[in-house]
Design a protein around this motif. Structure first.
Motif, PDB file in Angstrom:
ATOM      1  N   SER A 144      -0.247   6.402  -3.219  1.00  0.00           N
ATOM      2  CA  SER A 144      -0.766   5.366  -4.105  1.00  0.00           C
ATOM      3  C   SER A 144      -1.872   4.570  -3.426  1.00  0.00           C
ATOM      4  N   SER A 145      -2.694   3.918  -4.235  1.00  0.00           N
ATOM      5  CA  SER A 145      -3.806   3.127  -3.704  1.00  0.00           C
ATOM      6  C   SER A 145      -3.304   1.949  -2.871  1.00  0.00           C
TER       7      SER A 145
ATOM      8  N   LYS B 250      -2.448   1.237   4.138  1.00  0.00           N
ATOM      9  CA  LYS B 250      -1.490   0.931   5.200  1.00  0.00           C
ATOM     10  C   LYS B 250      -1.023   2.174   5.945  1.00  0.00           C
ATOM     11  N   ILE B 251      -1.571   3.330   5.575  1.00  0.00           N
ATOM     12  CA  ILE B 251      -1.010   4.587   6.043  1.00  0.00           C
ATOM     13  C   ILE B 251      -1.166   4.792   7.547  1.00  0.00           C
ATOM     14  N   PHE B 252      -2.160   4.105   8.153  1.00  0.00           N
ATOM     15  CA  PHE B 252      -2.388   4.259   9.590  1.00  0.00           C
ATOM     16  C   PHE B 252      -1.724   3.153  10.404  1.00  0.00           C
TER      17      PHE B 252
ATOM     18  N   LYS C 180       5.841   4.119   6.823  1.00  0.00           N
ATOM     19  CA  LYS C 180       6.231   5.367   6.172  1.00  0.00           C
ATOM     20  C   LYS C 180       5.931   5.279   4.687  1.00  0.00           C
ATOM     21  N   VAL C 181       5.328   6.316   4.158  1.00  0.00           N
ATOM     22  CA  VAL C 181       5.009   6.351   2.736  1.00  0.00           C
ATOM     23  C   VAL C 181       6.265   6.652   1.945  1.00  0.00           C
ATOM     24  N   ASP C 182       6.431   5.885   0.850  1.00  0.00           N
ATOM     25  CA  ASP C 182       7.532   6.124  -0.090  1.00  0.00           C
ATOM     26  C   ASP C 182       8.892   6.098   0.597  1.00  0.00           C
TER      27      ASP C 182
ATOM     28  N   VAL D 288      -5.331  11.043  -4.453  1.00  0.00           N
ATOM     29  CA  VAL D 288      -5.185  10.824  -5.891  1.00  0.00           C
ATOM     30  C   VAL D 288      -3.755  11.211  -6.238  1.00  0.00           C
ATOM     31  N   GLU D 289      -3.005  10.266  -6.769  1.00  0.00           N
ATOM     32  CA  GLU D 289      -1.594  10.517  -7.047  1.00  0.00           C
ATOM     33  C   GLU D 289      -1.430  11.700  -7.994  1.00  0.00           C
TER      34      GLU D 289
END
Length: 321
Positions: free
Chosen positions: A257-258, A263-265, A270-272, A305-306
Motif C-alpha cells: 500500500s501507499s 516505511k518499507i526501508f 514488516k509489511v502487513d 501497485v496493490e
C-alpha cells in the motif's frame, strides 16, 4: 543701607522641605528602575529556569518538556536549540525502545520454538518417527537466529563506520543470476516465471561484491516470497536516460500500500503484520539493503501497485573513466 534677616528656623524648614522633595523625586525613578530591571531579568532568566527544569526532566527520562520563548534574542536561539536537542533525544529514545522491543521479540520467537521442540523430543512427547521433521524446523530456526545476529552485527559495524567496503570491479547483473539459481527450488515450487534474463544488461561497478550480493539476495528473497502462485519475477539492468547504472527486480503479487511503501526501508518494519506474510523475517533485510547501497554512494527505491506488482530499483552513478 538695607539689612534683611530671617530666622534660622525658617531656613532649616526649607532645607527639610527640599530634602523631602528630593527623596520623593528620587524614590519614584528608583522604584521604576527596580521594576523594569526585575521584569527584564525575569524575562531573560525564565527560559533558563525552564531549561533547568527541562534538563532535570530529561535526566529522569521525560522528553515532553519544551521551552517557549517569544523574544528574538540569543536566549530565544538557545531555547530553540534546546528544543531541537530534546526532539532528537526523544526520537533516539523511541528508536532505542523500539529496537529493544523488536530484538527481544525476534530472539524470543525462534528460541521458544527451538526449546519447545527439543523438550518435546527429549521427554517423548514427540513421536520418534517425527523427530526428523521437527529437528528440521529447529535447524531452520537456528539459521534464522544466526542470520538475525549477523545482520545486526553488520548494521552495527556499518553505522559505526567500522565496516569499509572492499571494492572490486565486477558485473552486478551476474549476482542476480546467481541469487535466482539459489532459489531454484522455491521458484519451481510456486511455478514462478523469470522474465528479463535474455535482455539483462551488463552493469560493471566498483563495489564490495559480498555486500552487494547480500543486497541482491535479500531483494530476490523478498520477490520469491511475495510472488503469487504462477506469478512472474522480472529482472532488468543497464543504463538509464540520466547516464546512471541501475538494477531492477520486480515481482507480481498483492503489492504494498501507499502508506506502507514509505516505511518499507525502516528498521524492523514488516509489511502487513496482521496477516503475518513474512513470519520468518526480522524486518532488517530491506533496511540493511538501503544501508549498504548508500554506503556505496547509490540509492534504492521501492514502487508498488496493490494487486499488481512491487519493484525495487538500485541506482549507481556511472563511474568516470
Amino acid at each position: 543701607v538695607i539689612f534683611a534677616a530671617t530666622p534660622a528656623s525658617l531656613l532649616e524648614q526649607w532645607l527639610k522641605n527640599f530634602s523631602l522633595m528630593f527623596v520623593v523625586c528620587a524614590i519614584f525613578p528608583l522604584v521604576m528602575t527596580c521594576v523594569v530591571v526585575y521584569i527584564t531579568t525575569y524575562r531573560m532568566l525564565k527560559p533558563l529556569r525552564m531549561m533547568n527544569e527541562a534538563a532535570h526532566s530529561l535526566s529522569s527520562g521525560d522528553f515532553s518538556k519544551r521551552i517557549y520563548c517569544d523574544s528574538k534574542d540569543e536566549i530565544s536561539e538557545l531555547a530553540e536549540s534546546f528544543n531541537m536537542m530534546t526532539d532528537s533525544l526523544a526520537q533516539l529514545e523511541g528508536m532505542r525502545r523500539s529496537f529493544i522491543a523488536n530484538v527481544s521479540h525476534e530472539l524470543r520467537t525462534p528460541m521458544t520454538t527451538i526449546s519447545g521442540f527439543v523438550d518435546g523430543i527429549l521427554d517423548g512427547t514427540i513421536e520418534p518417527e517425527k523427530h526428523e521433521y521437527y529437528l528440521g524446523i529447529v535447524s531452520n530456526e537456528t539459521k534464522r537466529l544466526s542470520r538475525l545476529v549477523t545482520s545486526m552485527l553488520n548494521l552495527s559495524k556499518i553505522e559505526a563506520g567500522e565496516l569499509e567496503p572492499k571494492r572490486t570491479d565486477f558485473d552486478i547483473s551476474s549476482l542476480i543470476i546467481d541469487c535466482l539459481l539459489s532459489f531454484e527450488q522455491e521458484i519451481e515450487k510456486k511455478n514462478i516465471e523469470i522474465a528479463g534474463l535474455d535482455t539483462i544488461g551488463q552493469v560493471k561497478i566498483l563495489a564490495d561484491r559480498d555486500m552487494l550480493y547480500q543486497v541482491v539476495y535479500n531483494l530476490v528473497d523478498n520477490a520469491v516470497k511475495f510472488t503469487n502462485e504462477n506469478g512472474r519475477i522480472t529482472v532488468s539492468s543497464g543504463e538509464n536516460n540520466r547516464n546512471q547504472l541501475f538494477v531492477s527486480i520486480e515481482n507480481t503479487g498483492d503489492g504494498v500500500s501507499s502508506e506502507e511503501i514509505s516505511k518499507i526501508f525502516e528498521r524492523f518494519y514488516k509489511v502487513d503484520k496482521s496477516r503475518s506474510y513474512d513470519v520468518k523475517s526480522a524486518g532488517l533485510g530491506l533496511y540493511l539493503c538501503k544501508t549498504i547501497v548508500e554506503l556505496h554512494g547509490g540509492q534504492i527505491y521501492a514502487e508498488s501497485v496493490e494487486g499488481q506488482y512491487t519493484r525495487f530499483t538500485i541506482i549507481f552513478d556511472k563511474r568516470k573513466k
